[in-house]
Design an enzyme around this catalytic site. Structure first.
Site, PDB file in Angstrom:
ATOM      1  N   LYS A 274     -34.955  27.589   2.785  1.00  0.00           N
ATOM      2  CA  LYS A 274     -34.964  28.307   1.507  1.00  0.00           C
ATOM      3  C   LYS A 274     -33.544  28.715   1.117  1.00  0.00           C
ATOM      4  O   LYS A 274     -32.982  29.636   1.688  1.00  0.00           O
ATOM      5  CB  LYS A 274     -35.814  29.590   1.599  1.00  0.00           C
ATOM      6  CG  LYS A 274     -36.002  30.190   0.204  1.00  0.00           C
ATOM      7  CD  LYS A 274     -36.435  31.632   0.216  1.00  0.00           C
ATOM      8  CE  LYS A 274     -35.324  32.604  -0.019  1.00  0.00           C
ATOM      9  NZ  LYS A 274     -34.532  32.382  -1.234  1.00  0.00           N
TER      10      LYS A 274
ATOM     11  N   GLU B  96     -27.615  36.220  11.267  1.00  0.00           N
ATOM     12  CA  GLU B  96     -26.176  36.299  10.956  1.00  0.00           C
ATOM     13  C   GLU B  96     -26.045  37.280   9.802  1.00  0.00           C
ATOM     14  O   GLU B  96     -26.438  36.963   8.678  1.00  0.00           O
ATOM     15  CB  GLU B  96     -25.627  34.934  10.532  1.00  0.00           C
ATOM     16  CG  GLU B  96     -25.680  33.870  11.597  1.00  0.00           C
ATOM     17  CD  GLU B  96     -24.733  34.129  12.754  1.00  0.00           C
ATOM     18  OE1 GLU B  96     -23.780  34.929  12.596  1.00  0.00           O
ATOM     19  OE2 GLU B  96     -24.959  33.555  13.822  1.00  0.00           O
TER      20      GLU B  96
ATOM     21  N   CYS C 100     -18.550  36.946   4.950  1.00  0.00           N
ATOM     22  CA  CYS C 100     -19.056  37.887   5.964  1.00  0.00           C
ATOM     23  C   CYS C 100     -17.967  38.255   6.954  1.00  0.00           C
ATOM     24  O   CYS C 100     -17.940  39.363   7.466  1.00  0.00           O
ATOM     25  CB  CYS C 100     -20.263  37.299   6.673  1.00  0.00           C
ATOM     26  SG  CYS C 100     -19.945  35.645   7.276  1.00  0.00           S
TER      27      CYS C 100
ATOM     28  N   GLU D 260     -19.834  47.418   4.334  1.00  0.00           N
ATOM     29  CA  GLU D 260     -19.439  46.103   3.826  1.00  0.00           C
ATOM     30  C   GLU D 260     -19.477  46.137   2.296  1.00  0.00           C
ATOM     31  O   GLU D 260     -20.524  46.387   1.699  1.00  0.00           O
ATOM     32  CB  GLU D 260     -20.412  45.042   4.341  1.00  0.00           C
ATOM     33  CG  GLU D 260     -20.030  43.653   3.908  1.00  0.00           C
ATOM     34  CD  GLU D 260     -20.988  42.586   4.432  1.00  0.00           C
ATOM     35  OE1 GLU D 260     -22.206  42.751   4.256  1.00  0.00           O
ATOM     36  OE2 GLU D 260     -20.509  41.604   5.018  1.00  0.00           O
TER      37      GLU D 260
END
Ligand code: NAD
Length: 481
Positions: free
Chosen positions: A177, A252, A286, A385
């Site tokens: 997906k 992840e 990331c 983040e």
């Protein structure tokens, strides 16, 4: 306008069972360039059935046979490199040169796992060394079954390659997906599967969002293994859902990675690596080194060098060769980052560069490359983040303080160490809690090394042999010699 109203199931594009329409946007022109008909549980049901049906045949092939298809993906991506670079830039907003780096990473990944698939044949049936007489033990590897792969929007062809290539190498069949924000580049993978005559049902690709497809995938008991890349909040949902039936999960997730610059560094070279570490892909990376820890002795020189480089960044049309940085990928992400900039204002952070220092293009989801200095470690911008072009910096007095502050984070995905002495940089690097630690250079990604992090940055590792192991079951046959 392109209509993505079909799902790739059992080797064919079939009409989506869902009704909801989702717009896919070009973040530079702000125009709708495609419309996705978001799939639902009925599409997931059909895709999982196809993947389960294809599994016995695919897992029974030798690794060498599966390698032929993986090399087929690599060759087809190479052939379509230019077209897919443009598509990635148009859908994601990244500068064309950066899209080229993505394609090269993805191609290298398919090639690497073709080799790993072949090597798997040699690993089968190896004798296990032990000291019990009269007993023989041999080791075998088997496919983990049907894999559900869920990817984000920042590096569509790379994050899917890191999952799809090892999953196929291991003998898993797949339901993939893509992110509903950037479905266009990964759509090509289904066409490539047809072009290289990948057996029907080995790769199924479903368009839709988390609510429609993602949640239905994680709820489906026919998927044995999940590999998810994305935010911590969604990753935790995936893990909760996978716990039903005790299914295997690789995650992840996010990062807040440090870059440590020691007093023996050349400020100019350090500035080059700092820039690449935070402003690549508009900071939507990331592993972005979004926390700068610079030794007090050279801090002012480094800030000056950074300001000069930030002023030279050319913001603009991602497809123009002169562009260094495009817009953020979505208005939603632009607004999220703006929210952090508002927090920075409320917290009174000192901006060396921000949107007051430059004129932004009139159209597109642009934000100015931003640098805050002397950021307190209690600031939300230091700890969370941001996922945008925002660098937070503070000075340190010595190496020990730099290491302690680098490790003082909920995350542990990546880090960079800069020093005039490579040996010193490596010694510091070994003390950092992160999965990838670069020294005196940019963030080079090799398919042979691991990717993944400590702490809240995820569970497990992609790439390297660990990336393959994530899709394998190990088993031993033990009996009389
Ligand atoms: P996201 O978590 O919003 O979405 C990721 C994917 O999950 C999308 O395909 C989305 O449709 C799907 N999803 C959403 N809700 C779901 C649900 N309930 N069940 C199943 N699937 C669902 O993340 P994003 O905004 O696309 O990506 C940004 C995040 O990804 C950042 O936090 C970034 O750090 C992380 N990321 C990590 C890595 C890494 O290697 N560690 C790499 C790239 C991005």
């Amino acid at each position: 306008m392109q209509q993505l109203d079909h799902q790739f199931i059992d080797g064919r594009w079939v009409p989506s069972q869902g009704r909801r329409r989702l717009a896919v946007t070009n973040p530079y022109t702000e125009e709708t360039i495609a419309e996705v008909t978001a799939g639902d549980a009925a599409d997931v049901e059909a895709a999982v059935a196809a993947a389960r049906h294809a599994l016995p045949g695919w897992r029974a092939l030798s690794g060498a046979d599966r390698a032929i298809y993986l090399n087929g993906f690599a060759a087809a991506l190479s052939e379509r490199r230019k077209e897919l670079m443009r598509l990635s830039s148009t859908n994601n907003g990244k500068a064309l040169a950066e899209a080229g780096i993505d394609l090269d990473d993805a191609i290298a990944c398919y090639r690497y796992y073709a080799e790993q698939a072949r090597a798997l044949d040699e690993r089968q049936g190896q004798r296990v060394e032990h000291d019990m007489t009269g007993v023989e033990a041999r080791r075998y590897f088997d496919s983990a079954g049907v894999a559900g792969l869920i990817t984000p929007w920042n590096f569509p062809l790379v994050t899917s390659a890191w999952k799809l290539a090892p999953a196929l190498a291991a003998g898993c069949t797949v339901v993939l997906k893509p992110s509903e924000v950037t479905p266009l580049p990964e759509q090509a993978l289904a066409d490539i599967a047809s072009d290289i005559a990948l057996p029907d049902g080995v790769l199924n690709l479903l368009h839709g969002d988390g609510e429609g497809i993602g949640a239905a995938m994680t709820a489906h008991s026919g998927i044995d293994k999940f590999s998810f890349t994305g935010s911590n909040a969604v990753g935790e949902n995936v893990m909760r859902a996978a716990s039903q039936g005790s299914r295997n999960v690789s995650l992840e997730l996010g990062g807040k990675s440090p870059i440590l610059v020691m007093e023996d560094s050349d400020p100019q070279r350090a500035a080059d690596w700092i820039m690449a570490g935070i402003y690549f892909n508009m900071g939507q990376v990331c592993s972005a080194t979004s926390r700068l820890l610079v030794h007090r002795a050279i801090a002012d020189d480094v800030y000056d060098a950074l300001a000069t480089r930030i002023d030279a960044i050319n913001l603009g049309d991602p497809l123009a060769e002169t562009t260094d940085m495009g817009p953020l990928t979505s208005s939603r992400q632009r607004d999220t980052v703006k929210g952090y900039l508002e927090i920075a204002r409320q917290e009174g952070l000192t901006a060396v560069r921000d949107d007051r220092h430059r004129q932004l293009p009139k159209q597109g989801y642009f934000l100015a490359p931003t640098l805050f200095r002397d950021v307190p470690t209690s600031s939300r911008l230091w700890r969370e983040e941001v996922f945008g072009p925002v660098l937070c910096a503070r000075s340190v007095n010595d190496e020990a303080e730099a290491i302690a502050l680098a490790n003082d984070s909920d995350f542990g995905l990546a880090a960079t160490v800069v020093s005039g002495d490579n040996e010193r940089a490596k010694r510091i690097g070994r003390q950092l809690q992160a999965g990838s630690i670069w020294f005196n250079g940019e963030q080079v990604v090799l398919p042979q090394t691991s990717w993944g992090g400590f702490k809240r940055s995820g569970i497990g590792r992609e790439l390297g042999p660990w990336g393959l192991d994530a899709y394998l079951e190990v088993k031993h046959l033990i009996g009389p010699q």
